[in-house]
Design an enzyme around this catalytic site. Structure first.
Site, mmCIF file in Angstrom:
data_model
loop_
_atom_site.group_PDB
_atom_site.id
_atom_site.type_symbol
_atom_site.label_atom_id
_atom_site.label_comp_id
_atom_site.label_asym_id
_atom_site.label_seq_id
_atom_site.Cartn_x
_atom_site.Cartn_y
_atom_site.Cartn_z
ATOM 1 N N ARG A 76 9.620 4.582 -3.127
ATOM 2 C CA ARG A 76 10.057 4.172 -1.788
ATOM 3 C C ARG A 76 11.566 3.944 -1.738
ATOM 4 N NH1 ARG A 76 6.442 -0.153 0.107
ATOM 5 N NH2 ARG A 76 5.284 1.728 0.592
ATOM 6 N N TYR A 77 12.114 3.350 -2.802
ATOM 7 C CA TYR A 77 13.552 3.070 -2.862
ATOM 8 C C TYR A 77 14.192 4.145 -3.738
ATOM 9 C CZ TYR A 77 11.609 -1.411 -1.394
ATOM 10 O OH TYR A 77 10.921 -2.387 -0.729
ATOM 11 N N ARG A 80 14.506 3.298 -7.724
ATOM 12 C CA ARG A 80 13.433 2.739 -8.538
ATOM 13 C C ARG A 80 12.071 3.188 -8.027
ATOM 14 N NH1 ARG A 80 15.844 -0.676 -5.106
ATOM 15 N NH2 ARG A 80 14.761 -2.452 -4.171
ATOM 16 N N CYS A 89 -7.341 -6.185 -14.707
ATOM 17 C CA CYS A 89 -6.603 -7.441 -14.709
ATOM 18 C C CYS A 89 -7.410 -8.477 -15.468
ATOM 19 C CB CYS A 89 -6.369 -7.940 -13.283
ATOM 20 S SG CYS A 89 -5.112 -6.987 -12.441
ATOM 21 N N CYS A 93 -6.912 -11.889 -8.752
ATOM 22 C CA CYS A 93 -6.405 -12.909 -7.830
ATOM 23 C C CYS A 93 -6.956 -12.634 -6.445
ATOM 24 C CB CYS A 93 -4.889 -12.854 -7.784
ATOM 25 S SG CYS A 93 -4.131 -12.739 -9.420
ATOM 26 N N CYS A 96 -4.651 -10.749 -4.107
ATOM 27 C CA CYS A 96 -4.070 -9.513 -4.648
ATOM 28 C C CYS A 96 -3.669 -8.514 -3.559
ATOM 29 C CB CYS A 96 -5.054 -8.841 -5.598
ATOM 30 S SG CYS A 96 -4.416 -7.308 -6.297
ATOM 31 N N ARG A 98 -3.261 -5.389 -4.170
ATOM 32 C CA ARG A 98 -3.938 -4.100 -4.406
ATOM 33 C C ARG A 98 -5.439 -4.269 -4.583
ATOM 34 N NH1 ARG A 98 0.691 -3.147 -7.839
ATOM 35 N NH2 ARG A 98 2.289 -2.515 -6.364
ATOM 36 N N ASP A 257 1.154 -10.571 1.759
ATOM 37 C CA ASP A 257 1.076 -9.394 2.637
ATOM 38 C C ASP A 257 -0.221 -9.426 3.431
ATOM 39 O OD1 ASP A 257 3.487 -8.155 1.654
ATOM 40 O OD2 ASP A 257 2.395 -7.780 -0.207
ATOM 41 N N ASP A 294 7.494 -8.206 2.344
ATOM 42 C CA ASP A 294 7.401 -6.762 2.239
ATOM 43 C C ASP A 294 6.879 -6.269 3.580
ATOM 44 O OD1 ASP A 294 7.635 -4.338 0.963
ATOM 45 O OD2 ASP A 294 6.694 -5.069 -0.874
ATOM 46 N N LYS A 301 11.153 -4.296 1.414
ATOM 47 C CA LYS A 301 11.279 -5.743 1.236
ATOM 48 C C LYS A 301 12.496 -6.252 1.989
ATOM 49 C CE LYS A 301 9.283 -5.950 -3.422
ATOM 50 N NZ LYS A 301 9.013 -4.505 -3.652
HETATM 51 C C1 LIG Z 1 8.804 -4.082 -4.899
HETATM 52 C C2 LIG Z 1 8.903 -2.683 -5.233
HETATM 53 C C3 LIG Z 1 9.822 -2.234 -6.186
HETATM 54 C C4 LIG Z 1 10.757 -3.170 -6.923
HETATM 55 O O1 LIG Z 1 11.630 -3.793 -6.027
HETATM 56 P P1 LIG Z 1 12.682 -4.905 -6.499
HETATM 57 O O2 LIG Z 1 13.211 -5.441 -5.212
HETATM 58 O O3 LIG Z 1 13.688 -4.197 -7.318
HETATM 59 O O4 LIG Z 1 11.952 -5.928 -7.286
HETATM 60 C C5 LIG Z 1 9.880 -0.880 -6.427
HETATM 61 N N1 LIG Z 1 9.083 -0.005 -5.769
HETATM 62 C C6 LIG Z 1 8.194 -0.417 -4.846
HETATM 63 C C7 LIG Z 1 7.363 0.586 -4.143
HETATM 64 C C8 LIG Z 1 8.064 -1.775 -4.554
HETATM 65 O O5 LIG Z 1 7.170 -2.177 -3.643
HETATM 66 S S1 SF4 Z 2 -2.196 -9.861 -8.052
HETATM 67 FE FE1 SF4 Z 2 -3.702 -8.192 -8.276
HETATM 68 S S2 SF4 Z 2 -2.763 -6.752 -9.706
HETATM 69 FE FE2 SF4 Z 2 -1.666 -8.729 -9.905
HETATM 70 S S3 SF4 Z 2 -2.725 -9.822 -11.561
HETATM 71 FE FE3 SF4 Z 2 -3.648 -10.489 -9.643
HETATM 72 S S4 SF4 Z 2 -5.435 -9.123 -9.362
HETATM 73 FE FE4 SF4 Z 2 -4.075 -8.189 -10.881
#
Ligand SMILES: *Cc1c(COP(=O)(O)O)cnc(C)c1O
Ligand code: SF4
Length: 337
Positions: A76-77, A80, A89, A93, A96, A98, A257, A294, A301
């Site tokens: 996305r960025y 990175r 996991c 959580c 979570c 995801r 989120d 986010d 973010k």
């Molecule tokens: C959060 C995130 C990152 C890392 O972002 P930082 O602001 O550098 O911590 C990289 N890629 C994606 C898709 C993210 O959601």
């Molecule tokens: S937030 Fe989701 S991915 Fe992260 S440790 Fe918890 S269950 Fe695992």
């Protein structure tokens, strides 16, 4: 929410439905930190809750799947990318981000898929940092983890490797000196962990963090602001001070989120701002994380300070400005008392 869940929800006890759709996974260690109270911050993070059958939210509010050029990689960025290497996991959580990848069995990224992702990273020189995530990468076998990190380390444009893991907080015994040395071999590598409550700051957790930092692996922490767990100035103050003593820099405090099945632990943007304002008066810059939202739909973010304009449209929505100045609607129900 799946069709199946909707059907069951009609005629079964909501708690049983939550348990079925989002099965509980926890370590003995993590449960040993709990006290038998309805409001316990440890149990609240890992026990199924009937409120999870609420249908507010989305499976993938950040549109990670849309920004995925190859399976398992989110780009996305420009500089990175995020790589999902497993859905396992040690503790699942309830908040979570995801939940959509939990499924009913453990799935590690296959060698073929991993290789395809590695090639994409190699062919995209603007990417300087990869965030290895999941699930929890520290649950891979030592052999698989070493193989994955070694392959990534060989990509010349990847200056920095970052591993996102909750293991120091939920399974600290995994981080032996030997394991820390394995991870430290792929420096420059940062570990991004997740402690959410000062009760998680045990001696065992401290040892785990110190093993990593001693192996040359700097650590940062990303907490999630969670209603009924840590949406409290004193609790967060103790958490951030304690992390700093462990050698872990509080990096982000995420607003939860709008993920399906997590409404009951979301706090509210304005309340987050209020908490941050009070923390800023009490904590050094080192101990103070950035409060981050986010934005939905891949908006990215944004840092939210106490001064950030947040315009409430109605009981369920606020308006925020994205990094490029667009006004974005953000689902933020006023918390029920
Ligand atoms: C959060 C995130 C990152 C890392 O972002 P930082 O602001 O550098 O911590 C990289 N890629 C994606 C898709 C993210 O959601
Ligand atoms: S937030 Fe989701 S991915 Fe992260 S440790 Fe918890 S269950 Fe695992």
């Amino acid at each position: 929410m799946s069709e199946a869940l909707r059907d069951v929800a009609r005629d079964k006890d909501a708690r049983a439905v939550a348990e079925r759709e989002y099965p509980m996974v926890a370590t003995q260690y993590y449960l040993s930190l709990a006290r038998p109270e309805a409001t316990d911050p440890i149990l609240h993070q890992c026990l199924p809750d009937e409120a999870e059958v609420d249908q507010t939210g989305q499976d993938d509010p950040l549109a990670e799947e849309r920004d995925s050029p190859v399976p398992g990689l989110v780009h996305r960025y420009p500089d990175r990318a995020l790589l999902v290497v497993t859905n396992r996991c040690a503790v699942r959580c309830r908040h979570c981000l995801r939940k959509r990848i939990w499924g009913d069995r453990a799935v590690d990224m296959t060698d073929d898929r991993f290789e395809a992702a590695a090639r994409y990273l190699e062919e995209t020189p603007s990417i300087r940092e990869v965030l290895v995530s999941g699930g929890d990468p520290f649950l891979l076998s030592n052999e698989t983890l070493a193989h994955r990190l070694e392959r990534l380390r060989r990509i010349p444009n990847l200056e920095i490797l970052r591993v996102g893991t909750r293991v120091p907080a939920v399974l600290p015994s995994r981080i032996t000196a030997e394991f820390a040395a394995l991870v430290g071999a792929y420096r420059p590598l940062w570990v991004d962990t997740q402690f959410n409550h000062p009760r998680e700051l045990t001696d065992a957790a401290q040892t785990a963090c110190e093993q990593l930092t001693r192996a040359g692996v700097p650590m940062v922490n990303q907490s999630v602001l969670l209603r009924g767990v840590n949406d409290d100035v004193e609790v967060l103050e103790r958490l951030f001070r304690g992390l700093l003593r462990f050698g872990v820099k509080p990096y982000y405090l995420f607003h939860g989120d709008p993920v399906l099945g997590t409404l009951h632990v979301r706090t509210g943007v304005e309340r987050g701002q209020h908490i941050m304002e009070r923390l800023r008066a009490r904590l050094s810059g080192l101990a103070l994380p950035t409060f981050v939202i986010d934005l939905p739909d891949g908006g990215g973010k944004i840092a939210v300070t106490p001064e950030t304009p947040v315009r409430r449209r109605d009981q369920n929505t606020v308006e925020l400005l994205s990094v490029d100045g667009r006004s974005i609607r953000y689902p933020d129900p006023v918390a029920k008392p």
